[in-house]
Design a protein around this motif. Sequence first.
Motif, PDB file in Angstrom:
ATOM      1  N   GLN A  28       0.846  -1.199   0.000  1.00 52.13           N
ATOM      2  CA  GLN A  28       0.000   0.000   0.000  1.00 52.13           C
ATOM      3  C   GLN A  28       0.874   1.240   0.000  1.00 52.13           C
ATOM      4  O   GLN A  28       1.767   1.384   0.830  1.00 52.13           O
ATOM      5  CB  GLN A  28      -0.924   0.014   1.221  1.00 52.13           C
ATOM      6  N   SER A  86      -3.540   5.946   0.851  1.00 52.70           N
ATOM      7  CA  SER A  86      -4.868   5.644   1.387  1.00 52.70           C
ATOM      8  C   SER A  86      -5.480   6.947   1.903  1.00 52.70           C
ATOM      9  O   SER A  86      -4.832   7.994   1.870  1.00 52.70           O
ATOM     10  CB  SER A  86      -4.763   4.617   2.521  1.00 52.70           C
ATOM     11  N   TRP A 131      -7.289   4.065  -2.518  1.00 51.40           N
ATOM     12  CA  TRP A 131      -6.174   3.235  -2.054  1.00 51.40           C
ATOM     13  C   TRP A 131      -5.332   2.841  -3.263  1.00 51.40           C
ATOM     14  O   TRP A 131      -5.856   2.326  -4.253  1.00 51.40           O
ATOM     15  CB  TRP A 131      -6.686   1.976  -1.377  1.00 51.40           C
ATOM     16  N   HIS A 181      -1.921   0.625  -4.524  1.00 49.85           N
ATOM     17  CA  HIS A 181      -0.960  -0.425  -4.196  1.00 49.85           C
ATOM     18  C   HIS A 181      -0.043  -0.671  -5.386  1.00 49.85           C
ATOM     19  O   HIS A 181      -0.470  -0.514  -6.541  1.00 49.85           O
ATOM     20  CB  HIS A 181      -1.668  -1.741  -3.855  1.00 49.85           C
TER      21      HIS A 181
END
Length: 243
Positions: free
Chosen positions: A148, A151, A166, A168
């Motif tokens: 990650q 966020s 989010w 990643h």
Amino acid sequence: MAKSILHKADTRGNADHGWLKSRQTFSFAGYYNPERMGFGALRVLNDDVVAPGRGFGTHPHDNMEIISIPLEGDLQHQDNLGNTEVIRQGDVQVMSAGTGVFHSEYNKNSDRPVKFLQIWLFPNKLNVQPRYDQITLNLEERKNKLQQIISPDPSGPGTWIHQDAWFHMGTFEKGKILTYELKDPNNGVYIFVVKGSFTVDGQPLEARDGLGISETSTVNISANEDNAEVLIMEVPMHIPQNS
């Protein structure tokens, strides 16, 4: 049933200013396609290469969450908030433009280009106080798994933005299979292949292809070659005009 939209790498906008070569997934500057105005809150996804010693002079932004992800080289940043920083591969830079910010970006090196992804998201709150943040990530933590990087949560991991989004990144060996579970069922996910090739929900993707998927809760991803790298961006699909 899930909805999807495929953007092949060679269908992107193409700007060549000599010192700047940019491929644009969505409409930006001189590239306009009414069918490519973004994916939910994701408004800009530019794949930029800046020539040695060149860059973007001081220019303004407001009410946008701006994310820079370096892929190669060193990018020098300076802004009117007092920040003078260099970002490199493994770093992530975010800027909440809010009520307004001025900044410049230059290739710090005179002997090689700098390559980076420039991403803009609509914020979930307008006219916030401008903010700058930069983090350095451990690239070992994204081998065969998702790391990650962004966020909505200031407590991390990664850094945060003013949006229920989010991000990643991961680098995978051939044959590695994973399932991404959306954090919010009202969101969609935009998958951008940085390097190598993947199959996502049955759709083959090559380097710099993008696939947007909405109305789903999970996405299945498999790597088709070693050192395949992917960026997954989960974003709201509907943008209320908050203030």
